[in-house]
Structure formats: structure tokens, C-alpha cells
Design an enzyme around this catalytic site. Structure first.
Site, mmCIF file in Angstrom:
data_model
loop_
_atom_site.group_PDB
_atom_site.id
_atom_site.type_symbol
_atom_site.label_atom_id
_atom_site.label_comp_id
_atom_site.label_asym_id
_atom_site.label_seq_id
_atom_site.Cartn_x
_atom_site.Cartn_y
_atom_site.Cartn_z
ATOM 1 C CG HIS A 43 6.913 5.300 -4.360
ATOM 2 N ND1 HIS A 43 7.916 5.351 -5.307
ATOM 3 C CD2 HIS A 43 6.810 3.993 -3.996
ATOM 4 C CE1 HIS A 43 8.383 4.144 -5.523
ATOM 5 N NE2 HIS A 43 7.729 3.296 -4.732
ATOM 6 C CB CYS B 79 10.695 2.627 -2.922
ATOM 7 S SG CYS B 79 9.879 1.022 -2.995
ATOM 8 C CD GLU C 80 7.889 8.922 -6.005
ATOM 9 O OE1 GLU C 80 8.112 7.844 -6.579
ATOM 10 O OE2 GLU C 80 8.206 9.155 -4.818
#
Length: 529
Positions: free
Chosen positions: A506, A380, A508
């Protein structure tokens, strides 16, 4: 449908979320369809406008909800994608009720906490009724006795009355402190917490007692007697060396058995084999280590980057190494000390964030990784900083910046998205949730993912400026992932570098301990080398 409510007492941070997540996995392993839900008492509509120092990271779901970080635990443990209805705040409830009142939906009645607020809370629990769900696990944030959580506790008390006795179970997570002077565990805080809960009309069925040492049988008997629960329903929740061991420990302690018995659920044979393999893999990975730096601006609280840290660990398990993850304050990095600060790390991550504090240190870290062939992953804001660094140091453009930081810069290689230009409210207005991305043939990331079309979760207002595409690619920063219409740049990677990947999304948020995200897997693999 069955309903499980998890409350906490004595102090916060005992692991209510981890208990709820672990129980979700244990019931799923028995063949039940489970959904987790978190009620947070604060008045914010969601955590999206909060500093990460307040409640840690903001976890984003596929449907674009900005949620509490506990939803990350739920998804990682149960491997079920959750929705906005899994994250409810007092602010969201009050806003909904007030909007109804303004429209006249209450037909002139006095709007009150009971029944209007409590009915709105119950509606969020009952909303799963139309879904293919067997069990709803609802965690109540905070601790019993907090003023702001009163309506939520009252709502779940009412649900306990409305439903059949075998359809609800109340689990209370408490602390058994160890007093070193007398060399013993103390049950009085648990007794007082249960008494407080009982005064609200909620009788806990199961107590999960957090302790640093084993709880003796005599202590369990005492707690059962004074707290009006069965001895077998006093569950030990001892500190484990790795949080992914928790479901197996709670299985051994009989938590899922107790829940199935109370809910009159068939106690199917638990298929915990895959989770047992995961724990074996984690323990096996401890023989070798790799050092990863997360260079960010919210380094005072580890929870600010919780999903990133967990994703690195997942990748370590896959690569059979123990990952040592350290948070490095980007404000403390500059041209003079960048080598000294980062030379001990095998890989570097620059994560997401907002605002211009610490961005110069991020840029220096990215330059150091690029010039020294150190594996790098930008996420990001980290991608945006990688683009700025490349434009400044490789393209040699002057006055390069992001429109977020310097709107009047000559070369805005990162600019605001068109649909964001007229947005004034901050809450829930970014580009949020899962969007598709098409990967470029022959790219490194295509090899990592193994599929041309992917879906990843986003949370941003600014994007790569397409006017600079050709200049960037001509010098080696390739665009290897875009939106299906090719208008939005999603991933860039650097030619002739072991691993230099930056993405606008993102990754994650989609990593799981037994199914790690490919970008983190490759980052760790290259960091080992």
C-alpha cells in the site's frame, strides 16, 4: 515530558484529528519532538475487522498495527512514523485487563473500571516516557458525554492531577453553529459541551471553535467568560479551502503560542517556511486539472480510500496540477459500459479490498486501461486483479481466479500465503507492516524510486502464484519488485505501456504532502500526458 489532550463536543466530525495533527506540525516546526496518539472508545480491538463503511480506511503502521484513519492525518502532517501504541481502543484495553485477570496478575482483587481500566489507559500515554519524545498529543475519539468514552476521559483527568500543572494542557474542540435566520453564530452548544466536560473534572485550557464564518471578538469574550478560559485561548477554527492550510491558520490564531505558554515550553521561532511553500504550491496547482478514477467497491464513503485520495492530491501538487479524484463503483462496470464509464478519466487506480463483490468490474477497468494505454496503478487487491486479467485475456488460460474467491479454480494465479493457511482468527493476522522490496535493474519503477531497495507497508493474505512467473513475463507482465529472498512478488509492470504498475503493498500509507510517493507522482505525470 508534556501531555496534550484533545477532546471534542457537540457533534463528531469537527476536526479533532486535524487539530491534533496540525498542532503536532506546529510544535515540530518549533524544534520539539512530537508523537500523536488516538484513543477510540469502541470495543473492537482494532479497526482491522471492520467494514470501511464503519470508520473509513484501516491505516497500517510500519510495525504492523491496523489503526484508525486519523493516524494517517498525523503521519502526513508531522511526517513522523507512528507505532501501534499510537492507536488504542477500549477493546484493546479491556482485552489486556481481562487477560491479566485470567493469569491472576491482580492477586485476587476485584477488577474494576477504576483503577484497573483507567490505569491500563494511562499506561498507554506514559509508554512514550522511555522514548525521545518532548510532547505527546492524545486525541480522545467521539464526543464528551458518550457512555463508552467515560473511562478514557477519567484516565486523562487523573493524568492532569498526577502531572505538574505546567506539564498538561486540555484542548476542547467545539462547534459554533451559524443560524441563517438570525444571521449569527451561537455559543450555547459550546457552553453546554464545556459544562459537560467540567462535570467530569476536566477544565479545558484552550477551546478550538469550529465555525464557517469569522468569530467576532465579542463572541470570543462571551465564550471565555462562560467557559472559564482566557479570551486569547479561544481559538478560531474556520473552514479552509484546503486542509493543508489548517496548520498555518491555527498558527495565525495563536494555538501553538497558547500551548507553549501553558506548558511552559520555550516558544521557539516557528520554522513554517516549508509548509508555507507547500500551500503556495497547492494554490499554484489549481490552474490545470487531471481526472483520476478510483475504481473500487467501497465508494459510498470517501474515507474508505482516504490515503489513496490524499496521495493522488500530493502527486498533483508535485506535478503542478489540480487532481479531480472520483470514486467509481466497480459493481456498476461491465464489458458493455466500461468505455462509457471510464473514457473521461486520464488515469485509473484499482485500490485494495477484500471479498469478491465488484471484482468483475475491476477486471474490466484494468483491461480497458491496459488496451487503451491509460495510466494504471493497482494496489494490493488491484494488483491481484491485474494478474488475473492478464492471465485470462493475454495468456488465454481457462478458469483463472484467486483462491480467495474460487478455491477450486483450475488456474489459481493468486493463492493464499503459506503462513496464512492455518490462520483462523481474522484480527491482526494478515501480513502486516513494513517489509523490504528489491527492485529490478532497468525497470521503470527503479527510475521512479531512485533506489534499488525500498520498504513499503502491507496488509494481505494472498499472493502472486510463482508457478505462473515465466508465462506472465514471457508475454510482457514483468516482475520488477520482489522480497529480498525473491519468493514474494511485490510489483509488476507492463512492457510497452505508458504506465501500468501494480503492487502488492500500500504505497498510499507513506505519501506526504511535501514528499509525495513516487508511484503516484508518475501516475499523475503520465495521466497529464
Amino acid at each position: 515530558m508534556k501531555y496534550i489532550f484533545v477532546t471534542g463536543g457537540v457533534v463528531s466530525g469537527l476536526g479533532k484529528g486535524m487539530t491534533a495533527a496540525s498542532l503536532g506540525r506546529l510544535l515540530k516546526n518549533r524544534g520539539y519532538k512530537v508523537v500523536n496518539q488516538k484513543f477510540d472508545p469502541y470495543i473492537n480491538v482494532d479497526p482491522g475487522t471492520m467494514s470501511p463503511y464503519e470508520h473509513g480506511e484501516v491505516f497500517v503502521t510500519d510495525d504492523g498495527a491496523e489503526t484508525d484513519l486519523d493516524l494517517g492525518h498525523y503521519e502526513r502532517f508531522t511526517d513522523e512514523n507512528l507505532s501501534g501504541n499510537s492507536s488504542i481502543t477500549s477493546g484493546k484495553i479491556y482485552l489486556e485487563v481481562i487477560e491479566k485477570e485470567r493469569k491472576g496478575d491482580y492477586l485476587g482483587k476485584t477488577v474494576q473500571v477504576i483503577p484497573h481500566i483507567t490505569d491500563a489507559i494511562k499506561d498507554k500515554v506514559y509508554k512514550f516516557k522511555d522514548k525521545a519524545v518532548d510532547v505527546v498529543i492524545t486525541e480522545i475519539g467521539g464526543t464528551v458525554g458518550d457512555i463508552e468514552s467515560g473511562p478514557m476521559l477519567e484516565a486523562i483527568r487523573q493524568i492532569g492531577i498526577e502531572q505538574k500543572e505546567e506539564d498538561t494542557v486540555f484542548i476542547h474542540v467545539t462547534l459554533l453553529p451559524y443560524i441563517s435566520g438570525s444571521n449569527e453564530l451561537k455559543s450555547k452548544p459550546t457552553q453546554h459541551s464545556v459544562k459537560e466536560l467540567q462535570a467530569l473534572g476536566i477544565m479545558p485550557d484552550i477551546l478550538v471553535c469550529r465555525a464557517d464564518t469569522k468569530i467576532p471578538d465579542a463572541m470570543k469574550e462571551k465564550i471565555a467568560l462562560f467557559c472559564n478560559v482566557k479570551k486569547e485561548n479561544v481559538i478560531e477554527n474556520k473552514t479552509v479551502s484546503n486542509l493543508y492550510e489548517l496548520p498555518l491558520m491555527l498558527e495565525k490564531e495563536g494555538l501553538a503560542d497558547a500551548v507553549c505558554k501553558k506548558l511552559n515550553l520555550k516558544n521557539n521561532t516557528p520554522h513554517n517556511e516549508k509548509w508555507e511553500e507547500l500551500v503556495k504550491k497547492i494554490k499554484k496547482a489549481n490552474s490545470k486539472t487531471v481526472n483520476i478514477a478510483i475504481v473500487g467497491k467501497y465508494t459510498k464513503l470517501e474515507d474508505s480510500y482516504l490515503s489513496v485520495i490524499e496521495s493522488v492530491k500530493h502527486a498533483g501538487y508535485e506535478n503542478e496540477v489540480k487532481t479531480i479524484v472520483e470514486l467509481v463503483d466497480s459493481e456498476k462496470i461491465n464489458k458493455e459500459n466500461v468505455k462509457e464509464e471510464l473514457s473521461k478519466y486520464d488515469g485509473i487506480i484499482v485500490p485494495g479490498g477484500f471479498g469478491n463483490r465488484g471484482i468483475n468490474g475491476m477486471i474490466e477497468a484494468i483491461k480497458y486501461a491496459r488496451e487503451n494505454n491509460i495510466p494504471f496503478l493497482g494496489i494490493c487487491l488491484g494488483m491481484q486483479m491485474a494478474v488475473i486479467e492478464f492471465a485470462r485475456d493475454v495468456l488465454k488460460l481457462e478458469d483463472v481466479n484467486s483462491e480467495e474467491f474460487e478455491p477450486n479454480a483450475k488456474n489459481l494465479v493468486i493463492h493464499i500465503m503459506n503462513e496464512q493457511k492455518k490462520v483462523k482468527n481474522k484480527g491482526g493476522t494478515m501480513r502486516l507492516g513494513a517489509y523490504p522490496c528489491i527492485l529490478k535493474e532497468g525497470s521503470k519503477v527503479l527510475n521512479m524510486y531512485g533506489t534499488k531497495e525500498i520498504s513499503e507497508r502491507h496488509r494481505h493474505r494472498y499472493e502472486y502464484n510463482n508457478d505462473y512467473r515465466k508465462q506472465m513475463e514471457d508475454k510482457g507482465l514483468e516482475i520488477v519488485g520482489t522480497s529480498p529472498d525473491n519468493k514474494l512478488v511485490e510489483i509488476v509492470e507492463l512492457k510497452n505501456h505508458p504506465f501500468f504498475v501494480a503492487c502488492q503493498f500500500h504505497p498510499e500509507f507513506k505519501s506526504r504532502p511535501d514528499r509525495p510517493h513516487p508511484l503516484f507522482v508518475e501516475l499523475v505525470a503520465k495521466s497529464i500526458k
